[in-house]
Structure formats: C-alpha cells, structure tokens
Scaffold this active site. Structure first.
Site, short mmCIF file in Angstrom:
data_model
loop_
_atom_site.label_atom_id
_atom_site.label_comp_id
_atom_site.label_asym_id
_atom_site.label_seq_id
_atom_site.Cartn_x
_atom_site.Cartn_y
_atom_site.Cartn_z
N HIS A 71 31.45 4.04 -5.08
CA HIS A 71 29.78 4.03 -4.85
C HIS A 71 29.18 3.92 -3.54
O HIS A 71 28.27 3.32 -3.37
CB HIS A 71 29.09 3.14 -6.06
CG HIS A 71 29.36 3.62 -7.55
ND1 HIS A 71 28.89 2.85 -8.53
CD2 HIS A 71 29.70 4.69 -8.04
CE1 HIS A 71 29.32 3.35 -9.76
NE2 HIS A 71 29.56 4.55 -9.27
N ARG A 91 38.19 12.91 -4.40
CA ARG A 91 37.12 13.29 -5.60
C ARG A 91 37.04 14.88 -5.90
O ARG A 91 36.38 15.13 -4.76
CB ARG A 91 36.55 12.42 -5.95
CG ARG A 91 35.52 12.49 -7.47
CD ARG A 91 35.06 11.37 -7.68
NE ARG A 91 33.71 10.87 -7.15
CZ ARG A 91 33.52 10.01 -6.07
NH1 ARG A 91 34.78 9.21 -6.10
NH2 ARG A 91 32.41 10.02 -5.74
N HIS A 108 31.26 12.61 -17.41
CA HIS A 108 29.99 11.86 -18.01
C HIS A 108 29.19 12.97 -18.32
O HIS A 108 29.00 14.24 -17.89
CB HIS A 108 29.14 10.69 -17.26
CG HIS A 108 28.89 11.43 -15.87
ND1 HIS A 108 27.72 12.20 -15.57
CD2 HIS A 108 29.44 11.19 -14.48
CE1 HIS A 108 27.70 12.40 -14.44
NE2 HIS A 108 28.73 11.91 -13.83
N ASP A 152 29.56 13.09 -2.43
CA ASP A 152 29.36 13.25 -3.65
C ASP A 152 27.75 13.41 -3.85
O ASP A 152 27.22 12.35 -3.55
CB ASP A 152 29.68 11.97 -4.63
CG ASP A 152 29.37 12.13 -6.14
OD1 ASP A 152 28.49 12.58 -6.57
OD2 ASP A 152 30.05 11.19 -6.89
N TYR A 187 42.54 7.29 -5.04
CA TYR A 187 42.19 6.60 -4.09
C TYR A 187 42.86 5.46 -3.49
O TYR A 187 43.45 4.93 -4.41
CB TYR A 187 40.55 5.66 -4.53
CG TYR A 187 39.70 6.69 -5.36
CD1 TYR A 187 38.83 7.20 -4.55
CD2 TYR A 187 39.95 6.73 -6.94
CE1 TYR A 187 38.01 8.40 -5.25
CE2 TYR A 187 39.05 7.74 -7.29
CZ TYR A 187 38.15 8.28 -6.69
OH TYR A 187 37.11 9.29 -7.34
N HIS A 224 23.69 10.60 -15.23
CA HIS A 224 24.48 10.04 -16.17
C HIS A 224 23.39 9.99 -17.46
O HIS A 224 22.71 9.24 -17.87
CB HIS A 224 24.71 8.66 -15.91
CG HIS A 224 25.95 8.60 -14.96
ND1 HIS A 224 27.23 8.05 -15.41
CD2 HIS A 224 26.09 8.67 -13.62
CE1 HIS A 224 27.91 7.88 -14.18
NE2 HIS A 224 27.29 8.47 -13.36
N ASP A 238 0.70 -1.17 -0.12
CA ASP A 238 -0.08 -0.03 -0.19
C ASP A 238 0.84 1.32 -0.15
O ASP A 238 0.32 2.27 0.37
CB ASP A 238 -1.09 -0.19 1.44
CG ASP A 238 -2.13 0.99 0.95
OD1 ASP A 238 -2.49 1.18 -0.22
OD2 ASP A 238 -2.57 1.47 1.91
N ASP A 296 25.46 17.51 -9.93
CA ASP A 296 26.37 16.48 -9.41
C ASP A 296 27.88 16.94 -9.20
O ASP A 296 28.60 17.36 -10.00
CB ASP A 296 26.69 15.43 -10.66
CG ASP A 296 27.25 14.20 -10.25
OD1 ASP A 296 27.67 14.06 -9.09
OD2 ASP A 296 27.57 13.19 -11.23
N HIS A 337 38.48 5.48 -12.75
CA HIS A 337 37.31 5.84 -13.64
C HIS A 337 37.56 6.83 -14.47
O HIS A 337 38.68 7.29 -14.44
CB HIS A 337 36.17 6.06 -12.75
CG HIS A 337 36.51 7.30 -11.37
ND1 HIS A 337 36.41 8.55 -12.15
CD2 HIS A 337 36.78 7.32 -10.46
CE1 HIS A 337 36.74 9.27 -11.09
NE2 HIS A 337 36.89 8.65 -10.15
N GLU A 353 34.56 17.05 -8.03
CA GLU A 353 33.78 17.16 -9.22
C GLU A 353 33.18 18.49 -9.40
O GLU A 353 32.48 18.94 -8.50
CB GLU A 353 32.79 15.95 -9.20
CG GLU A 353 31.94 15.59 -10.21
CD GLU A 353 30.94 14.71 -10.02
OE1 GLU A 353 30.32 14.21 -11.05
OE2 GLU A 353 30.68 14.16 -8.90
N GLU A 380 35.69 15.08 -13.12
CA GLU A 380 35.67 14.77 -11.82
C GLU A 380 36.94 13.87 -11.47
O GLU A 380 36.55 12.25 -11.33
CB GLU A 380 34.52 13.60 -11.42
CG GLU A 380 33.84 12.96 -12.41
CD GLU A 380 32.84 12.18 -12.00
OE1 GLU A 380 32.55 11.58 -10.89
OE2 GLU A 380 31.58 12.03 -12.85
#
Length: 443
Positions: free
Chosen positions: A239, A411, A354, A256, A394, A361, A36, A267, A350, A413, A390
């Site tokens: 991620h 990072r 993008h 991020d 790491y 994306h 519901d 972003d 990476h 970006e 970006e």
C-alpha cells in the site's frame, strides 16, 4: 432517474417481504480538512445508488407499508449560500428531478420522522454507521414510545439495510457496466501515458501527476483511491503511496491507479521497466505473474467460486517460485507442499481479487449467504459481478533468496466483468505483455 426509482422500489419490495417498515439511508457528511476548508465532498455510495443525488445534508426515507413511499430530505434553497457554494436543488426541484414521491427540508427530520415511524413494524437502518444519526434515531424512537398510552407503537425490530443493498449492488446493470467500461478506458490510457513519460531521473510524483492529468482531462471526477507509484524496492510495499523517490535506471515501476467516473471506480496495476527494457530476472518473474493472471482469468466465469481464480493463480506462482529458486525445493518440498503449508506467502501475501463498483473494494459477501457450518463455501460467480484479478510477486532482500531477484515487486491487475460465458477484461487497453510494454515505451 428510472433506474434509481427502480432500485428504491426493489428495496421496498424486500422490506415488504420482511414485514414492512421504514428505511433510513443518509448521505455522507462534509468533513473539514483544516480551518475554513473541507475535503472535496463525495456522497455516500448507498445513498447515491438509490437517488443519483449528490448534495450533502440529505437523507432518504423509504416507507414500505400498505402503500410505498420514497421521501427525500435535503437542503432548502438558499440564494445567498449558492453564491458561495453553488447551486442547490431545494426539496421541490429535487423531488421532481430525482423522482421522489415527497421531499422535505432536512431541518424537518425531527418533526417528520416520529410521525413516519409511528406503528412501523421495523426499522431498516445501518446502526452504528453514523453516530450523529444514531442519536437522532434514538430521539425519534423515544418520541414514538411516549405515545404508547395513545396506542402508538414504536418499531420493535431493526434490520441492517446495508445487507439488502449489498446484494443489490453486487450485480451490476447495463448502465453501471457502461460507466465502469468508460472509467477503465480512461485509466488504461493514463497507465499508457505514464509508461511513455517514464525515464530514469524522474520522481514518483512526476508519474502520479501524469495519471491525475489524464484522469481529469477525460472527465473523471476523482482518483478512485490514492495512486500507488512505487519504484525499485518501494514496489514491495503493498500500500505504498506515490512519494518523491527518484526513478533509477534498471528499476521496475509499479503503478496501481484508477479513476472514479460518475461514482464508479476502476482499478488497474501495471509494472514496467523505468528505462523501457526488462532485465532477464525482471522478465522471468514478470512472465510468471502474467501466466498466473491468465490462469485466474480462465477460472472467472459463472458457476465458478470466488476463490477458484486465486487458487489457480497461486498454483502458477508457487511453481514459478520453485523453478526460479525463490523457494528452495529441498526446504519447502513439492508444489503441493508449498501450497498446503502456505510457503508461497513469503512472496505473495494477498488475495487475487476483490469486488469492484461504486467503491474500489466494493460491497458484497465473498462467501455464500445462508450457508451453515464453520467453513462457508466461497460464493459462486454470476453474470454482472465485477471483480479485480491481481496476482503479484514481491521479493525483499533475504538470505537464501537469489540476489538477482531482490527488490523486484510485480503486480498485474485488471478489472473483469463476469459475463454469461466467461469474463470480459475491461482494462485490456493498458499495455500488459512484455512486448507491448517495451514497444509503447520505445515510442
């Protein structure tokens, strides 16, 4: 309304160039979260791009023939359901408000579509994107084919309508860029707020809450994606999602996060010290990433190719990895060797950006359309494209890597609008240099 109608007209012109036919563009279905209760509804980006209409259970049908026609199928007015779920336009009000030629109840699809598809030379439809609609389309085609003895022909060709729309969506108009600039400003302020509130002893979700507060307070409807708030070693997980890890003195915090405003995404990533002061090793790596981003920005302008910025960033990052000892020169060789063999991917795995737009994306080919050969050239940038820039580093604990850099994830970006002469970073209000970050956090 004019821009949506203009987009529909532009798409129908492309359909005419391919011989004409019928385009079918549905919106997204509602999805149940648990009993519901649905997930918060978000319309399909392609559908919204052509309509501005946000209700579920709707389909756009475009007829490109002797005369063009834009048709909307949507829910009927239902005063009882409006008590529970909110206002519904209904077909007639939707037609007037959103500039369609014709509107029908969505329940009329099975009646109207075989009639519209009869003798249409082609379908413009994203086959396989919606299994329920795929089955309906098959039924409509079968209904048309059953009229073959009466001289009625079914469409014999299918074009992927998304291919045409992707090219349209890749170049943003002035209205789209204005919305994206506002979304970028809201998100930049949220990053600033998170920096100011940060201190050892808080948890990642505390900073996530500040981001969400600032997004909504300034009129954004949603986060553009699940916010990444990662402290310490978590920043080396690309991620990672904001969780309950405690922020410790001496940690770096990587955020991020960006809001969605009026269906357009922002972003931004920023990395900052939890206590407001970079350590020596943290600042060393941070300055390398910052310099690599500047190198990529310098390559982001019309005529340059999509990967030129990435290549420029990699060159700076790889040199920094050699200079700091992250990469052992005796083992990996020269800068050219590091790049050729991809040794830098141990710490930077990476791409540097993008496309950005209605989806975080966003759609659009990254290589030249129509090019032949095994290795298509990367796409040339054009004014009106929007992309992220970006780069990052790491460093996971590993033998042979200087321990002072372990568990540092960085990072940086920004969102870039390609202009006639270069690019405009629309997220610059989020503090980025070491001096800016430490100053904001000190206050």
């Amino acid at each position: 309304m004019k821009s949506y109608a203009a987009r529909r007209a532009a798409l129908m012109a492309q359909m005419q160039a391919k011989g004409g036919g019928i385009a079918i563009i549905p919106t997204a279905p509602e999805v149940m979260r648990n009993r519901d209760a649905d997930y918060p509804y978000r319309h399909d980006s392609y559908f919204y791009y052509l309509s501005g209409f946000t209700e579920p259970e709707a389909v756009i049908v475009l007829v490109a023939g002797k005369t063009n026609q834009a048709i909307l199928f949507c829910r009927e007015k239902n005063l009882e359901r409006e008590i529970w779920d909110g206002y519904r336009y209904g077909p007639e009000a939707a037609r007037e408000s959103f500039g369609f030629d014709v509107a029908h109840p969505v329940a009329a699809l099975d009646t109207e579509m075989p009639r519209l598809m009869a003798d249409a030379p082609a379908l413009f439809y994203a086959l396989g994107s919606d299994s329920k609609l795929d089955a309906q389309v098959q039924n409509w085609l079968q209904a048309v084919r059953m009229q073959s003895r009466a001289g009625v022909a079914a469409p014999s060709v299918v074009h992927d309508v998304h291919v045409l729309l992707n090219e349209m969506r890749l170049i943003k108009d002035a209205d789209e860029i204005a919305i994206m600039k506002r979304a970028a400003a809201i998100s930049a302020e949220a990053h600033r707020r998170a920096m100011q509130i940060s201190r050892p002893g808080l948890r990642e979700y505390h900073l996530e809450a500040e981001l969400l507060h600032e997004f909504r307070r300034n009129g954004s409807q949603y986060p553009a994606y699940g916010s990444i708030v990662a402290t310490g070693a978590n920043a080396c997980v690309l991620h990672y999602r904001a969780s309950d890890a405690e922020i410790h003195d001496g940690d770096l915090v990587l955020i991020d996060a960006g809001c969605e405003l009026d269906s357009y995404a922002s972003d931004i990533t920023r990395t900052f010290p939890a206590n407001g002061k970079f350590t020596g090793p943290q600042q060393e790596l941070y300055e390398i990433v910052l310099a690599s981003q500047a190198a990529a920005v310098a390559e982001t302008r019309p005529g340059k190719r999509f990967m030129d910025g990435h290549d420029a960033a990699v060159k700076v990052l790889a040199q920094g990895m050699l200079d700091t000892g992250l990469l052992d020169k005796n083992k990996v060789g020269s800068l050219d060797d590091v790049i050729e063999k991809g040794a830098f991917r141990q710490f930077y795995m990476h791409r540097t950006g993008h496309w950005l737009g209605m989806d975080v994306h966003d759609v659009g080919e990254y290589r030249e359309i129509g090019a032949t050969g095994s290795e298509k050239p990367w796409r040339q940038l054009q004014s009106g494209m929007v992309l992220t820039i970006e780069p990052g580093i790491y460093v996971r604990p590993e033998a042979g890597v200087p321990e002072k850099y372990w568990n540092i994830g960085i990072r940086i970006e920004d969102d870039a609008v390609v202009t006639e002469n270069g690019c405009e970073l629309i997220t610059q209000d989020a503090p980025k240099t070491v001096a800016e970050i430490e100053s904001v956090m000190k206050r």
